[in-house]
Design a protein around this motif. Structure first.
Motif, PDB file in Angstrom:
ATOM      1  N   THR A  71      81.783   6.815  42.438  1.00 43.27           N
ATOM      2  CA  THR A  71      82.131   5.792  43.783  1.00 43.27           C
ATOM      3  C   THR A  71      80.439   6.330  44.256  1.00 43.27           C
ATOM      4  O   THR A  71      79.424   5.028  44.646  1.00 43.27           O
ATOM      5  CB  THR A  71      82.919   5.634  44.464  1.00 43.27           C
ATOM      6  OG1 THR A  71      84.687   5.476  43.122  1.00 43.27           O
ATOM      7  CG2 THR A  71      82.621   4.134  45.031  1.00 43.27           C
ATOM      8  N   GLY A  72      80.841   6.978  44.936  1.00 46.00           N
ATOM      9  CA  GLY A  72      79.644   7.874  45.536  1.00 46.00           C
ATOM     10  C   GLY A  72      78.504   7.977  44.702  1.00 46.00           C
ATOM     11  O   GLY A  72      77.216   7.598  45.681  1.00 46.00           O
ATOM     12  N   ILE A  73      78.335   8.248  43.877  1.00 50.46           N
ATOM     13  CA  ILE A  73      77.187   8.330  42.775  1.00 50.46           C
ATOM     14  C   ILE A  73      76.248   6.992  42.696  1.00 50.46           C
ATOM     15  O   ILE A  73      75.258   6.705  42.913  1.00 50.46           O
ATOM     16  CB  ILE A  73      77.468   9.188  41.439  1.00 50.46           C
ATOM     17  CG1 ILE A  73      76.940  10.352  41.783  1.00 50.46           C
ATOM     18  CG2 ILE A  73      76.285   8.740  40.851  1.00 50.46           C
ATOM     19  CD1 ILE A  73      77.918  11.157  41.030  1.00 50.46           C
ATOM     20  N   TYR A  74      77.327   5.946  42.345  1.00 47.09           N
ATOM     21  CA  TYR A  74      76.700   4.272  42.725  1.00 47.09           C
ATOM     22  C   TYR A  74      76.221   4.064  43.744  1.00 47.09           C
ATOM     23  O   TYR A  74      74.986   3.541  43.986  1.00 47.09           O
ATOM     24  CB  TYR A  74      78.140   3.614  41.892  1.00 47.09           C
ATOM     25  CG  TYR A  74      78.426   3.782  40.326  1.00 47.09           C
ATOM     26  CD1 TYR A  74      78.263   4.109  40.118  1.00 47.09           C
ATOM     27  CD2 TYR A  74      79.620   3.108  41.116  1.00 47.09           C
ATOM     28  CE1 TYR A  74      78.028   4.246  38.801  1.00 47.09           C
ATOM     29  CE2 TYR A  74      80.179   3.321  39.271  1.00 47.09           C
ATOM     30  CZ  TYR A  74      79.533   4.059  38.370  1.00 47.09           C
ATOM     31  OH  TYR A  74      80.026   4.023  36.632  1.00 47.09           O
ATOM     32  N   GLY A  75      76.896   4.416  45.070  1.00 42.20           N
ATOM     33  CA  GLY A  75      76.291   4.293  45.979  1.00 42.20           C
ATOM     34  C   GLY A  75      74.867   4.863  46.682  1.00 42.20           C
ATOM     35  O   GLY A  75      73.464   4.299  47.024  1.00 42.20           O
ATOM     36  N   PHE A  76      75.240   6.047  45.882  1.00 37.64           N
ATOM     37  CA  PHE A  76      73.767   6.626  45.974  1.00 37.64           C
ATOM     38  C   PHE A  76      72.793   6.809  45.381  1.00 37.64           C
ATOM     39  O   PHE A  76      71.048   5.912  45.728  1.00 37.64           O
ATOM     40  CB  PHE A  76      74.127   8.741  45.589  1.00 37.64           C
ATOM     41  CG  PHE A  76      72.859   8.926  45.358  1.00 37.64           C
ATOM     42  CD1 PHE A  76      71.938   9.302  47.116  1.00 37.64           C
ATOM     43  CD2 PHE A  76      72.236   9.582  44.820  1.00 37.64           C
ATOM     44  CE1 PHE A  76      71.108  10.120  47.500  1.00 37.64           C
ATOM     45  CE2 PHE A  76      71.014  10.162  44.868  1.00 37.64           C
ATOM     46  CZ  PHE A  76      70.733  11.005  46.083  1.00 37.64           C
ATOM     47  N   VAL A  77      72.600   6.046  44.113  1.00 39.07           N
ATOM     48  CA  VAL A  77      71.273   5.109  43.708  1.00 39.07           C
ATOM     49  C   VAL A  77      71.763   4.086  43.733  1.00 39.07           C
ATOM     50  O   VAL A  77      69.919   3.861  44.022  1.00 39.07           O
ATOM     51  CB  VAL A  77      72.450   5.047  41.759  1.00 39.07           C
ATOM     52  CG1 VAL A  77      71.186   4.426  41.653  1.00 39.07           C
ATOM     53  CG2 VAL A  77      72.260   6.105  41.056  1.00 39.07           C
ATOM     54  N   THR A  78      72.481   3.137  43.723  1.00 36.93           N
ATOM     55  CA  THR A  78      71.936   1.896  44.557  1.00 36.93           C
ATOM     56  C   THR A  78      71.304   1.873  45.904  1.00 36.93           C
ATOM     57  O   THR A  78      70.094   1.417  46.094  1.00 36.93           O
ATOM     58  CB  THR A  78      73.441   1.137  45.313  1.00 36.93           C
ATOM     59  OG1 THR A  78      73.943   0.673  44.235  1.00 36.93           O
ATOM     60  CG2 THR A  78      72.624  -0.438  45.845  1.00 36.93           C
ATOM     61  N   GLY A  79      71.737   3.176  47.392  1.00 38.39           N
ATOM     62  CA  GLY A  79      70.752   3.472  48.460  1.00 38.39           C
ATOM     63  C   GLY A  79      68.772   4.015  47.416  1.00 38.39           C
ATOM     64  O   GLY A  79      68.094   2.843  48.565  1.00 38.39           O
ATOM     65  N   LEU A  80      69.304   4.205  46.727  1.00 36.64           N
ATOM     66  CA  LEU A  80      67.954   4.314  45.987  1.00 36.64           C
ATOM     67  C   LEU A  80      66.666   3.641  45.707  1.00 36.64           C
ATOM     68  O   LEU A  80      65.240   3.891  45.418  1.00 36.64           O
ATOM     69  CB  LEU A  80      67.510   5.917  45.395  1.00 36.64           C
ATOM     70  CG  LEU A  80      68.210   7.313  45.706  1.00 36.64           C
ATOM     71  CD1 LEU A  80      68.467   8.535  44.580  1.00 36.64           C
ATOM     72  CD2 LEU A  80      67.128   7.928  47.060  1.00 36.64           C
ATOM     73  N   LEU A  81      67.543   3.245  44.741  1.00 38.81           N
ATOM     74  CA  LEU A  81      67.155   2.168  44.381  1.00 38.81           C
ATOM     75  C   LEU A  81      66.470   0.886  45.819  1.00 38.81           C
ATOM     76  O   LEU A  81      65.014   0.159  45.655  1.00 38.81           O
ATOM     77  CB  LEU A  81      67.729   0.872  43.519  1.00 38.81           C
ATOM     78  CG  LEU A  81      68.206   1.623  42.355  1.00 38.81           C
ATOM     79  CD1 LEU A  81      69.424   0.583  41.120  1.00 38.81           C
ATOM     80  CD2 LEU A  81      66.884   1.522  41.460  1.00 38.81           C
ATOM     81  N   LEU A  82      67.018   0.692  46.611  1.00 44.86           N
ATOM     82  CA  LEU A  82      67.020  -0.464  47.807  1.00 44.86           C
ATOM     83  C   LEU A  82      65.958   0.262  48.318  1.00 44.86           C
ATOM     84  O   LEU A  82      64.506  -0.559  49.279  1.00 44.86           O
ATOM     85  CB  LEU A  82      68.059  -0.325  48.316  1.00 44.86           C
ATOM     86  CG  LEU A  82      69.231  -1.631  48.524  1.00 44.86           C
ATOM     87  CD1 LEU A  82      70.809  -1.476  49.030  1.00 44.86           C
ATOM     88  CD2 LEU A  82      68.280  -2.652  47.922  1.00 44.86           C
ATOM     89  N   ILE A  83      66.058   1.079  48.425  1.00 40.65           N
ATOM     90  CA  ILE A  83      63.794   2.263  49.689  1.00 40.65           C
ATOM     91  C   ILE A  83      63.728   2.305  48.213  1.00 40.65           C
ATOM     92  O   ILE A  83      62.285   1.854  49.086  1.00 40.65           O
ATOM     93  CB  ILE A  83      65.237   4.121  49.395  1.00 40.65           C
ATOM     94  CG1 ILE A  83      65.982   3.523  50.475  1.00 40.65           C
ATOM     95  CG2 ILE A  83      63.839   4.403  50.356  1.00 40.65           C
ATOM     96  CD1 ILE A  83      66.732   4.742  51.029  1.00 40.65           C
ATOM     97  N   PHE A  84      63.156   2.280  47.311  1.00 41.85           N
ATOM     98  CA  PHE A  84      61.689   2.963  46.713  1.00 41.85           C
ATOM     99  C   PHE A  84      61.602   1.553  45.400  1.00 41.85           C
ATOM    100  O   PHE A  84      60.621   1.612  45.449  1.00 41.85           O
ATOM    101  CB  PHE A  84      62.045   4.392  45.628  1.00 41.85           C
ATOM    102  CG  PHE A  84      62.344   5.196  46.405  1.00 41.85           C
ATOM    103  CD1 PHE A  84      60.947   5.709  47.201  1.00 41.85           C
ATOM    104  CD2 PHE A  84      63.073   6.076  46.680  1.00 41.85           C
ATOM    105  CE1 PHE A  84      61.595   7.116  48.114  1.00 41.85           C
ATOM    106  CE2 PHE A  84      63.833   6.579  47.649  1.00 41.85           C
ATOM    107  CZ  PHE A  84      62.699   6.733  47.901  1.00 41.85           C
ATOM    108  N   VAL A  85      61.985   1.390  44.982  1.00 41.37           N
ATOM    109  CA  VAL A  85      62.005   0.184  43.987  1.00 41.37           C
ATOM    110  C   VAL A  85      62.509  -1.052  45.064  1.00 41.37           C
ATOM    111  O   VAL A  85      61.266  -2.776  44.455  1.00 41.37           O
ATOM    112  CB  VAL A  85      63.599   0.120  42.802  1.00 41.37           C
ATOM    113  CG1 VAL A  85      62.631  -0.952  41.761  1.00 41.37           C
ATOM    114  CG2 VAL A  85      62.779   1.727  41.513  1.00 41.37           C
ATOM    115  N   ALA A  86      63.361  -1.655  45.323  1.00 40.96           N
ATOM    116  CA  ALA A  86      63.210  -3.083  45.625  1.00 40.96           C
ATOM    117  C   ALA A  86      62.466  -3.705  46.462  1.00 40.96           C
ATOM    118  O   ALA A  86      61.825  -4.984  46.028  1.00 40.96           O
ATOM    119  CB  ALA A  86      64.949  -3.375  46.902  1.00 40.96           C
TER     120      ALA A  86
END
Length: 86
Positions: free
Chosen positions: A63-78
């Protein structure tokens, strides 16, 4: 103006996604504490308790890893994707 709104939305979303790391930390700490109590009460079950605890902690950590990956995607990709749509 649109760029600022997109960047603000992505930053707020990333911050909220990273809050997901709090739950697994609390849950894993609680599980390890209860495992230590169980081992203290019945030391002969040490192997079973430890293996179940490690499996549970590994599942909870996803769960924590999914949140971390989502945060990284929102910062750098989205932001780039959303800017291409505008």
């Amino acid at each position: 103006m649109e760029r600022a709104i997109v960047l603000a939305g992505c930053a707020i979303g990333a911050g909220l996604a990273l809050i997901a790391g709090i739950g697994p930390g609390i849950g894993e700490g609680y599980a390890v504490g209860k495992a230590c109590e169980a081992i203290g009460r019945q030391p002969e079950c040490k192997g079973d308790v430890r293996s179940n605890m490690l499996l549970g902690c590994a599942i909870a950590e996803t769960t924590g890893i999914y949140g971390f990956v989502t945060g990284l995607l929102l910062i750098f990709v989205a932001p780039g994707i959303f800017m291409g749509l505008l």
